[in-house]
Design a protein around this motif. Sequence first.
Motif, mmCIF file in Angstrom:
data_model
loop_
_atom_site.group_PDB
_atom_site.id
_atom_site.type_symbol
_atom_site.label_atom_id
_atom_site.label_comp_id
_atom_site.label_asym_id
_atom_site.label_seq_id
_atom_site.Cartn_x
_atom_site.Cartn_y
_atom_site.Cartn_z
ATOM 1 N N ARG A 194 0.842 -1.193 0.000
ATOM 2 C CA ARG A 194 0.000 0.000 0.000
ATOM 3 C C ARG A 194 0.880 1.247 0.000
ATOM 4 N NH1 ARG A 194 -3.273 2.658 3.999
ATOM 5 N NH2 ARG A 194 -2.070 4.427 3.251
ATOM 6 N N GLU B 232 -5.255 4.832 -2.854
ATOM 7 C CA GLU B 232 -6.564 5.481 -2.777
ATOM 8 C C GLU B 232 -6.842 6.362 -3.986
ATOM 9 O OE1 GLU B 232 -7.482 7.228 1.021
ATOM 10 O OE2 GLU B 232 -9.271 8.245 0.251
ATOM 11 N N GLN C 215 -8.519 1.928 -3.695
ATOM 12 C CA GLN C 215 -9.026 2.125 -2.329
ATOM 13 C C GLN C 215 -9.984 3.306 -2.300
ATOM 14 O OE1 GLN C 215 -6.252 1.724 0.926
ATOM 15 N NE2 GLN C 215 -7.052 3.525 1.959
ATOM 16 N N GLY D 195 -11.526 5.604 0.483
ATOM 17 C CA GLY D 195 -11.219 5.880 1.882
ATOM 18 C C GLY D 195 -12.460 6.171 2.708
ATOM 19 N N ALA D 196 -12.238 6.218 4.021
ATOM 20 C CA ALA D 196 -13.323 6.429 4.978
ATOM 21 C C ALA D 196 -14.137 7.683 4.657
ATOM 22 C CB ALA D 196 -12.738 6.536 6.378
ATOM 23 N N ARG D 197 -13.435 8.726 4.235
ATOM 24 C CA ARG D 197 -14.118 10.003 3.985
ATOM 25 C C ARG D 197 -14.970 9.986 2.729
ATOM 26 N NH1 ARG D 197 -9.669 9.834 6.278
ATOM 27 N NH2 ARG D 197 -9.120 11.071 8.097
ATOM 28 N N LYS E 39 -13.371 1.301 2.511
ATOM 29 C CA LYS E 39 -13.224 1.506 3.953
ATOM 30 C C LYS E 39 -14.537 1.967 4.564
ATOM 31 C CE LYS E 39 -8.447 1.892 4.858
ATOM 32 N NZ LYS E 39 -7.562 2.620 5.757
ATOM 33 N N ASP F 101 -8.022 -2.710 9.509
ATOM 34 C CA ASP F 101 -6.902 -1.767 9.505
ATOM 35 C C ASP F 101 -6.705 -1.249 10.931
ATOM 36 O OD1 ASP F 101 -5.404 0.589 9.523
ATOM 37 O OD2 ASP F 101 -6.427 1.502 7.822
ATOM 38 N N HIS G 250 -5.167 2.908 11.235
ATOM 39 C CA HIS G 250 -6.042 4.078 11.322
ATOM 40 C C HIS G 250 -7.042 3.948 12.471
ATOM 41 C CE1 HIS G 250 -4.286 4.458 7.313
ATOM 42 N NE2 HIS G 250 -4.340 5.752 7.576
ATOM 43 N N MET H 31 -4.654 -4.445 7.002
ATOM 44 C CA MET H 31 -3.927 -3.354 6.353
ATOM 45 C C MET H 31 -3.082 -2.690 7.421
ATOM 46 S SD MET H 31 -5.230 -0.015 4.248
ATOM 47 C CE MET H 31 -5.430 -0.785 2.640
ATOM 48 N N GLU I 256 0.137 -0.023 8.297
ATOM 49 C CA GLU I 256 1.070 1.004 7.842
ATOM 50 C C GLU I 256 2.450 0.772 8.449
ATOM 51 O OE1 GLU I 256 -1.709 4.807 6.696
ATOM 52 O OE2 GLU I 256 -0.651 4.884 8.592
HETATM 53 C C1 PEP Z 1 -5.420 5.381 4.225
HETATM 54 O O1 PEP Z 1 -5.552 4.139 4.333
HETATM 55 O O2 PEP Z 1 -4.475 5.896 3.649
HETATM 56 C C2 PEP Z 1 -6.455 6.266 4.805
HETATM 57 C C3 PEP Z 1 -6.464 7.568 4.553
HETATM 58 O O3 PEP Z 1 -7.333 5.628 5.593
HETATM 59 P P1 PEP Z 1 -8.826 6.045 6.024
HETATM 60 O O4 PEP Z 1 -9.566 6.369 4.772
HETATM 61 O O5 PEP Z 1 -9.320 4.802 6.702
HETATM 62 O O6 PEP Z 1 -8.700 7.203 6.959
#
Ligand code: PEP
Length: 289
Positions: free
Chosen positions: A77, A115, A133, A135-137, A158, A220, A223, A247, A249
């Motif tokens: 990643r 992402e 990906q 992302g959460a947002r 996510k 993950d 995060h 996942m 980091e």
């Molecule tokens: C990411 O995995 O790089 C990330 C920004 O995660 P999340 O969308 O879960 O905050």
Amino acid sequence: MNQLKETGLVERIVVSSSKAQLASREFQNETSVVEVGKARFGAEKIVVIAGPCSVEGREQLLEAALAAKKNGASMLRGGVFKPRTSPYDFQGLGEAGLKLLAEAREETGLPVVTEVLEPEKVDLVSKYSDMLQIGARNVQNFALLRAVGKSRRPAILKRGMMTTIDEWLQAAEYILLEGNQNVVLCERGIRTFETATRNTLDLAAVPVLRKATHLPIVVDPSHATGSRELIAPMAKAAVAAGTDGLMIEMHPTPELALSDSQQQLDLAEFAVLMQELESVAKAVGRRIR
Ligand code: PEP
Ligand code: MN
């Protein structure tokens, strides 16, 4: 409905009251296996996706990628379009970062995931990466969900910080409905009143999802907790809870990282974790390597 079946044009009719019917176990009883190169989400081997929060440069990425490979991770990643809370923070290397990801894949053979923030960038990101990906947002960015669905690229969706499991499954449905069956869900913590951790890791989501959906599940812990010393215990707990993937980091020098410096493991810590996960995986009938 029987008439429809008798035409021979319809293979199966499923009556469902669910708003996430394609994602549901009603629609498909056996867990889906989503393949990304040699990585197989939903199979016996737990897919570990490892790498830095952000791609920062060639040396940093290659060092992380080689450590990921050496220690048994299945995917690499690295963010190149970063969704940052502040517009003054590092936003990612963009296309230059995508090229580095492709180079790291070339070097290690590991498929890469990164992402994508906007529908307009789906083609560009797909050109260089093996999995997209969301992302959460962006969990309810419906234009993006549809665009990723149309691309037919394997996708990891996510959970949003304030998304119920039901809303999350309905978000996955947008991708599935465009004909993209390669969807993996990733629990990354939700926002609660607790402030001791960055988010609250909802591990119960793993067995809840397992029952509700055939889609593979990833956790993950990076995060979800935001803190280096919590990654190993929560990764082990996620494996015990039945996750199909993790996942994580990691970074050659986390203290110098341009994003999420507090939560990235260094390469030695990552190697130890991969060792330790093996026995937990074995206890639940899975394996890490
Ligand atoms: C990411 O995995 O790089 C990330 C920004 O995660 P999340 O969308 O879960 O905050
Ligand atoms: Mn991050």
